[in-house]
Design an enzyme around this catalytic site. Structure first.
Site, short mmCIF file in Angstrom:
data_model
loop_
_atom_site.label_atom_id
_atom_site.label_comp_id
_atom_site.label_asym_id
_atom_site.label_seq_id
_atom_site.Cartn_x
_atom_site.Cartn_y
_atom_site.Cartn_z
CD GLU A 157 21.98 7.60 67.11
OE1 GLU A 157 21.03 8.09 66.46
OE2 GLU A 157 22.09 7.70 68.34
N PRO B 118 20.51 10.88 57.11
CG PRO B 118 18.65 11.94 56.21
CD PRO B 118 19.43 10.66 56.14
CG ASN B 119 21.94 11.09 63.58
OD1 ASN B 119 22.14 11.77 64.59
ND2 ASN B 119 21.65 9.80 63.64
CG HIS C 21 15.51 9.89 79.68
ND1 HIS C 21 14.80 10.72 78.85
CD2 HIS C 21 16.62 9.54 78.99
CE1 HIS C 21 15.44 10.86 77.70
NE2 HIS C 21 16.55 10.16 77.76
CD GLU D 202 18.14 14.20 75.13
OE1 GLU D 202 19.10 14.94 74.85
OE2 GLU D 202 18.12 12.97 74.89
CG HIS E 105 21.14 6.12 74.94
ND1 HIS E 105 20.24 5.48 74.12
CD2 HIS E 105 21.43 5.24 75.94
CE1 HIS E 105 19.96 4.28 74.61
NE2 HIS E 105 20.67 4.12 75.73
CD GLU F 231 21.54 5.52 71.12
OE1 GLU F 231 20.46 5.27 70.58
OE2 GLU F 231 21.93 6.67 71.40
CD GLU G 100 17.09 5.69 68.93
OE1 GLU G 100 16.29 6.23 69.70
OE2 GLU G 100 18.26 6.07 68.77
#
Length: 698
Positions: free
Chosen positions: A170, A191-192, A411, A413, A481, A500, A506
């Site tokens: 990303e 940053p991530n 979803h 997560e 993702h 993703e 996003e």
């Protein structure tokens, strides 16, 4: 039609001169030989231009003698293969798989005659090769210290690159010469939630390159199974890329038990940028589908309770508690925060909107207990994937959605806690099946648990595939993702309907994506499979939803329409809020109309980082859709309609940027017009800065 011819040449341990194999059209040529030290080496040319100069091959091992040199060629085998196959879903109704193959068996006398094989397949648009480790007395179980595959380049190419990282893709793409990578690396690493860079010249694949003499070159891998993800480390003095695998928690880069094989290493090349976008070599290097019944796998156009949470308008969490232990808290006795989006009444509004406008599904995030206290905490047990918040009635929403002909998308997560997800996986999938969910969006935000593992290591590669194969038992499609970037495995496991694995929409709410972002992704991230990019944002000023968020979308409204054509996916989201779409129903008509499955794809013009214009024919319909996008520079797209059937006239509805449109100053300016077109029509269409054009043809 399938044709398979083989020839076998035995050499009884004698040394061989160089072996050469060309593509069926004779444009691509592979040369293989051994160096004086017995090192396997190869080279690749395209139309007599060097693509990969002489480069070494081999595997460095930890616990047994390395497979790097001291080899002799025992035998070579050649074959020609030609077939046409039909994908379950895709950009084309049928795909031709045509290559010439060279299989080389190499033995190491110093290691008891141990032998390995290297298999090369030469296509009209490039090369795939892999290492094969047959079961034998002197080669059983071993640990990879590092793979030593080289790609020696013919110059200081222009590169479209991401920092090499074990945990994330990303990042914004940096465009520079390879010689500039080292100097630009620090600013390229942003940053991530989880990241681990490994070298000041480390690069990720797919890596897109352009040579000074006009060759477009793409380096990636295919069929990543039970192996660590491939990255590349650049020797910027000699312009040599060498494989760099993702390690595990103790630093090992792979555990192999013969018989086994590596993923394919791929080099796709052309003197036309559009040919890179049309390549199916990575898919062709994957196995046919493992599933006998694929009738339950369907492309999906969906809306969802997601963007309002990304922008900060609403929340995933039911309350604002900060110290939560799952199972110890009775949520019905806590005070709701009043901003929880995944509540029954609100979700029904999305279901109504989807049904009214002909969509297939509704995604809901934040429906289940545990969202209050997990991000960045490295907690092993956060979610159980079956317990809804008090304001989310699973059974009622199942009934309501079914009455409207809408499928719900669940979803999951994982919070990076893979051990916990696998602990609950079968129960979670059964819960989905019991309540009418046939697709799941899984997420892997944060550092991986077990701690020390990385998103792209062998352990996680195996997990992602395990989740997909287990889902298939329940006839569930998977959109993963934060997982490893795809390598064509959706051919083999077509319920892997989306990924993703890149910087998606996003980020438009997190500061914005560069205007050239989506002119690069089809040449990089999409080479291995479709992306759930989540386009369709019409309200490009985020503060319209959240006054505290000053970010804005770096495209015009019309470019958002065009992305449905240029950013291929069988899983396409209309990501904005229903109340916003209701204000722009004339433009929203294109999203309602555009297909998600295709019979044919045409690249009309393209240049990575600058512009893409594509046309596609809808599956089983006499309908075509065109998308044209540009970077931050205004341009005029040239659209040739010669992909249409000859002798017929069609009506084209053109969605265009307004005369005063731009991504940063006037993104919602657009105009819609209708014209008659034939296969002889040529159209010049102006695109605003950060803009685009979208055309439906019926």
């Amino acid at each position: 039609m399938k044709k398979l011819l083989s020839a076998l040449i035995l050499f009884a341990g004698m040394s061989l001169h160089a072996q050469q194999v060309t593509s069926p059209d004779k444009n691509v040529s592979l040369t293989f030989s051994l160096s004086a030290k017995g090192e396997p080496v190869y080279a690749l040319t395209y139309k007599n231009k060097p693509v990969i100069k002489t480069s070494k091959l081999g595997i460095d091992t930890k616990d047994i003698p390395a497979m790097l040199d001291g080899f002799a060629i025992d035998k070579t085998e050649t074959a020609t293969f030609d077939e046409t196959w039909a994908p379950v879903w895709g950009e084309q109704k049928s795909i031709r798989n045509n290559y010439n193959e060279l299989l080389v068996t190499l033995s190491q006398k110093a290691v008891g005659g141990r032998y390995i094989r290297i298999r090369f397949r030469v296509f009209n648009d490039g090369l795939g090769f892999r290492y094969e480790f047959p079961e034998q007395k002197d080669l059983n179980y071993f640990i990879i210290k590092e793979e030593r595959t080289q790609f020696a380049l013919a110059g200081d190419h222009k590169a479209f690159w991401l920092p090499g990282d074990y945990d994330t893709q990303e990042y914004s793409t940096t465009t520079s010469n390879l010689s500039e990578v080292r100097g630009k690396m620090k600013t390229a690493v942003t940053p991530n939630a989880s990241q681990e860079t490994f070298s000041p010249t480390g690069l990720q694949t797919p890596l897109m390159l352009k040579s000074k003499d006009g060759l477009y070159i793409n380096i990636h891998e295919a069929a990543l199974v039970d192996y660590s993800c491939l990255s590349l480390n650049l020797d910027d003095k000699n312009m040599v890329l060498e494989s760099w695998l993702t390690p595990d928690a103790v630093g090992n880069k792979g555990y192999i038990q013969a018989s086994a094989q590596s993923p394919w290493r791929t080099v796709i090349v052309s003197d036309k940028a559009g040919d890179i976008l049309l390549s199916k070599t990575i898919l062709n290097l994957n196995e046919p589908t493992k599933f006998k019944d694929v009738s339950w796998i369907k492309p999906v156009k969906y809306v969802g309770v997601w963007w309002e949470m990304i922008t900060g308008k609403s929340t995933w969490a039911y309350n604002d508690l900060t110290n939560v232990h799952l199972g110890d808290l009775d949520y019905s006795k806590t005070k709701p925060n009043g901003k929880h989006a995944a509540n029954t009444a609100h979700v029904k509004e999305y279901i109504d909107f989807a049904a009214k406008n002909g969509f297939d599904g509704v995604l809901v995030e934040g429906w289940n207990e545990g969202w209050e206290d997990w991000f960045g905490k490295s907690k092993d047990y956060v979610f159980d994937f079956v317990t809804p918040y008090p304001d989310f009635d699973v059974q009622e929403l199942h009934r309501y959605a079914a009455s409207k002909g809408i499928k719900m998308i669940m979803h999951h997560e994982t919070s990076g806690s893979v051990r916990n997800y696998e602990r609950h996986l079968d129960k979670a999938y059964q819960f989905m099946a019991d309540n009418g969910y046939n697709a799941v969006k899984s997420g892997y935000v944060g550092d991986i648990i077990p701690r020390g593992e990385y998103h792209y290591g062998q352990f996680m590669v195996n997990h992602y595939l395990y989740a997909v194969t287990e889902a298939a038992k329940y006839k569930i499609m998977v959109n993963a993702h934060e997982a490893v970037r795809p390598t064509g495995l959706a051919r083999t496991y077509p319920n892997l309907i989306g990924n993703e694995a890149a910087r998606g929409t996003e980020y438009e709410s997190f500061g914005g994506n560069n205007p050239d972002h989506t002119t690069i992704l089809p040449f990089t991230r999409l080479m291995g499979g479709p992306m759930d990019y989540t386009p369709g944002i019409f309200q490009t000023r985020i503060n319209a939803y959240n006054p505290e968020n000053s970010s804005y979308v770096h495209t015009t409204l019309v470019k958002q329409l065009a992305l449905y054509v240029t950013m291929y996916s069988p899983l396409q989201m209309a990501a904005d809020l229903p109340e916003t779409y209701n204000k722009f129903m004339d433009a929203f008509q294109f999203i309602k109309d555009v297909a998600v499955d295709w019979d044919a794809t045409y690249v009309l013009e393209a240049e990575p980082g600058d512009y893409i214009t594509m046309a596609r024919k809808a599956k089983g319909k006499d309908e075509w859709y065109v998308g044209a996008i540009t970077d931050e520079n205004a341009r005029t797209a040239t659209i040739n309609f010669d992909f249409l059937p000859k002798g017929k006239t069609f009506t084209a509805t053109i969605y265009a940027d307004g005369a005063d449109a731009s991504f940063d100053k006037n993104p919602q300016s657009y105009a819609i017009r209708t014209i008659k077109v034939t296969s002889k029509t040529k159209l010049t269409q102006k695109l605003a800065p950060g803009g685009g054009a979208a055309i439906s043809i019926k």
